[in-house]
Design an enzyme around this catalytic site. Sequence first.
Site, PDB file in Angstrom:
ATOM      1  N   SER A   1      39.553  43.419  45.310  1.00 14.58           N
ATOM      2  CA  SER A   1      40.372  42.504  45.196  1.00 14.58           C
ATOM      3  C   SER A   1      40.089  41.773  44.002  1.00 14.58           C
ATOM      4  O   SER A   1      41.035  40.862  43.312  1.00 14.58           O
ATOM      5  CB  SER A   1      40.006  41.108  46.179  1.00 14.58           C
ATOM      6  OG  SER A   1      40.816  41.341  47.253  1.00 14.58           O
TER       7      SER A   1
ATOM      8  N   LYS B   1      43.419  41.297  41.707  1.00 15.88           N
ATOM      9  CA  LYS B   1      44.580  40.735  42.052  1.00 15.88           C
ATOM     10  C   LYS B   1      44.742  39.697  40.892  1.00 15.88           C
ATOM     11  O   LYS B   1      46.013  39.614  40.612  1.00 15.88           O
ATOM     12  CB  LYS B   1      44.168  39.876  43.459  1.00 15.88           C
ATOM     13  CG  LYS B   1      44.171  40.786  44.481  1.00 15.88           C
ATOM     14  CD  LYS B   1      43.632  39.961  45.539  1.00 15.88           C
ATOM     15  CE  LYS B   1      43.604  40.953  46.970  1.00 15.88           C
ATOM     16  NZ  LYS B   1      43.022  40.366  48.117  1.00 15.88           N
TER      17      LYS B   1
ATOM     18  N   TYR C   1      49.490  48.746  45.564  1.00 13.92           N
ATOM     19  CA  TYR C   1      48.355  47.667  45.792  1.00 13.92           C
ATOM     20  C   TYR C   1      47.061  48.187  46.261  1.00 13.92           C
ATOM     21  O   TYR C   1      46.032  48.126  45.807  1.00 13.92           O
ATOM     22  CB  TYR C   1      48.899  46.709  47.170  1.00 13.92           C
ATOM     23  CG  TYR C   1      47.749  46.048  47.594  1.00 13.92           C
ATOM     24  CD1 TYR C   1      47.188  44.917  47.057  1.00 13.92           C
ATOM     25  CD2 TYR C   1      46.913  46.371  48.987  1.00 13.92           C
ATOM     26  CE1 TYR C   1      46.008  44.095  47.563  1.00 13.92           C
ATOM     27  CE2 TYR C   1      46.034  45.549  49.269  1.00 13.92           C
ATOM     28  CZ  TYR C   1      45.722  44.372  48.577  1.00 13.92           C
ATOM     29  OH  TYR C   1      44.535  43.841  49.120  1.00 13.92           O
TER      30      TYR C   1
ATOM     31  N   TYR D   1      37.709  33.855  47.919  1.00 13.76           N
ATOM     32  CA  TYR D   1      38.073  33.881  49.426  1.00 13.76           C
ATOM     33  C   TYR D   1      38.228  32.401  50.102  1.00 13.76           C
ATOM     34  O   TYR D   1      38.310  31.666  49.210  1.00 13.76           O
ATOM     35  CB  TYR D   1      37.452  34.696  50.311  1.00 13.76           C
ATOM     36  CG  TYR D   1      37.334  36.229  49.850  1.00 13.76           C
ATOM     37  CD1 TYR D   1      38.510  36.835  49.772  1.00 13.76           C
ATOM     38  CD2 TYR D   1      36.143  36.954  49.426  1.00 13.76           C
ATOM     39  CE1 TYR D   1      38.429  38.293  49.337  1.00 13.76           C
ATOM     40  CE2 TYR D   1      36.198  38.140  48.875  1.00 13.76           C
ATOM     41  CZ  TYR D   1      37.378  38.918  48.952  1.00 13.76           C
ATOM     42  OH  TYR D   1      37.285  40.099  48.320  1.00 13.76           O
TER      43      TYR D   1
ATOM     44  N   VAL E   1      35.745  43.143  47.887  1.00 15.56           N
ATOM     45  CA  VAL E   1      34.805  43.565  49.172  1.00 15.56           C
ATOM     46  C   VAL E   1      34.062  44.833  48.808  1.00 15.56           C
ATOM     47  O   VAL E   1      33.168  45.113  49.376  1.00 15.56           O
ATOM     48  CB  VAL E   1      35.826  44.131  50.024  1.00 15.56           C
ATOM     49  CG1 VAL E   1      36.320  42.691  50.999  1.00 15.56           C
ATOM     50  CG2 VAL E   1      36.833  45.175  50.056  1.00 15.56           C
TER      51      VAL E   1
HETATM   52  N1  GLU Z   1      41.791  46.682  49.172  1.00 15.57           N
HETATM   53  C1  GLU Z   1      41.228  45.695  50.144  1.00 15.57           C
HETATM   54  C2  GLU Z   1      41.835  45.143  51.287  1.00 15.57           C
HETATM   55  O1  GLU Z   1      43.030  44.696  50.925  1.00 15.57           O
HETATM   56  C3  GLU Z   1      40.878  44.635  49.168  1.00 15.57           C
HETATM   57  C4  GLU Z   1      40.230  43.381  49.868  1.00 15.57           C
HETATM   58  C5  GLU Z   1      39.202  42.622  49.066  1.00 15.57           C
HETATM   59  O2  GLU Z   1      38.636  43.333  48.257  1.00 15.57           O
HETATM   60  O3  GLU Z   1      39.098  41.385  49.532  1.00 15.57           O
HETATM   61  O4  GLU Z   1      41.489  45.182  52.350  1.00 15.57           O
END
Ligand code: GLU
Length: 618
Positions: free
Chosen positions: A75, A78, A200, A252, A270
């Site tokens: 993430s 992002k 993504y 988050y 994550v």
């Molecule tokens: N690829 C992960 C997902 O979409 C990223 C989530 C994350 O790092 O928060 O589940």
Amino acid sequence: MPETDAATGPGARHLLQDYLERLCSELRGLSAGEVATYIPELGRADPEGFGIALAMVDGTLAAAGDAAEEVTIQSVSKPFMYGAALEALGREAVMARVGVEPTGERFNAILLDEENNRPFNPMVNAGAIAVSALLSDGSPAEDELRMQGLFSDLAGRPLEIDLTVFGSEKETGHRNRAIAWLMLNSGMIEGDPDAVLDLYFKQCSVLADCRDLAVMAATLANGGANPLTGRQVYSAPVAQDILSVMATCGMYDYAGQWIFDVGLPAKSGVSGMLCAVVPGQFGLAVWSPRLDAVGNSVRGIEACRRIAADFGLHAFAPHLDPGAVIRREYSSAEVASCRERPQADCALLEREGAALRVIELQGPLYFASAEKAVRRAGALAERGGTLVLDFHHAGSIDRAAAALLGQLPAALAGRGCQLCVTGLGPRHESSGLARQLEEAPAGHVTRPAGIAEAIEAHEEALIARAQPPREARLARLSGAALFAGAAPADLAALERMAVRLSFAPGERIIARGDTARAVFVLAAGQVDISAVAPDGTARRVSAVGPGQSFGEMALLEDAPRASHADAAGAAECYAFPAAALRELLAARPALAAAVYANLSRSLAARLRQANRQIIALD
Ligand code: GLU
């Protein structure tokens, strides 16, 4: 990547290195949290892995622990993709598809802002998938190339994609697939959801180590320019937008507590990656795969918390002290120019000199410090006269400061005060202040070469106003300050001894270190006296005009010349051979008394002036 940085020196870097290593070994004791396993490939990470890296905006890097271990950024991708969308499509088009409101919900919540028909923000999966949709042109190979190019530009080196992690995510990412199809259903995304999801999943699978991520964060800290390569990856406003969303939504459903406690824009993933930004200063990256219940790295959070607390980095803590902006203040009565003047002129300047005031500024100029500077300038301008605002010791000038300072010429002119600006240099160029000053109406502001020049011009104007112009040429030796009070017969003897010499503009009359063989009286022109600093640079310390003497120390001591004397323009001098002049003085006690008295008076005046200056400049 540079191992050392000449600008800050290895000492500074090592200090930070030691700090990070100490922190790393202290926090290794934290063993709470679990490695994410919902993407099977992530479950293979070493739970003990722990690295920290810090990249300054000048490219200096410090790293500790497993900072060279490559992991997928998840993430953390992002905000960087969000920036790419803002850059490519503009704010309005992006805002139409994804908002900037925190959700307080899980990162992978199937939660959409149905009122605005868009995901809440680009840091939750729904928003990030909407951003990927904006960046996808439907061709997975080209999408991948562009995306990989973006992250390589951000890191300053080519980054790879972990295809195993990508495969694992693609295979198991049913929830993300559900989000994409749901958004397709309500028209929030267009095009092929599979291509969008591929992009993504691939952006989440970009491999980077902590040093890469620190550089990526430092790029955001640096107004969008990569500190290693200088490449402008984002425009400054886009970098600012990215940081704003990171500050409110980056951690988050812990984002509120995070900004409350740590106070820095940040993003976690994550895989246990986390990056934080201190705008204008540095980027920080931590990796440790054990996650807390929210999905943030346990050690990562603690490392950031500690670094922010140890160095007082919270964005809302006051970091600047605008009070220190005025380095010193004085008038031209306290600090005269270095021009030698007849006694009458000196007395006049002592009386009237306070009409020119100098404010020397220092440190960075931003809204609050510039406000203090313009307020003080405005108060001094009430007295009229001339105000010199000196930027020689001023640091950066930001937009707010330039806007405030740019209004000074007109404001001061309105109060009958003439503004002189000195010391604006190349490092102030980007502020645009110099340009603003150029555009000021004629007569509102002047730009002398330095404070000394501003003071000298002011003195000249005062003297010119107060008395008729002086002769530009010394007609007879009786007018020389050194021989004031000498009897006619003595003056005649001096005339006989004098040798007339002419010098071309710039010609060196005396060189430092020369044997002192003559005393000079200037008949016409100007001669500059320069002292030589230990590093060899010469600096003008005195300027002599017609009727004044130089090299007269040859009468007092038998030492080599201490300074250079150079003809400023064409100059004409009377030169008196030092040995012969000394003999003449020995033979004529009345002349000797007059000459030594004149010499003492001029030395006393210089000493008085030097003392005043020492006090004023202290
Ligand atoms: N690829 C992960 C997902 O979409 C990223 C989530 C994350 O790092 O928060 O589940």
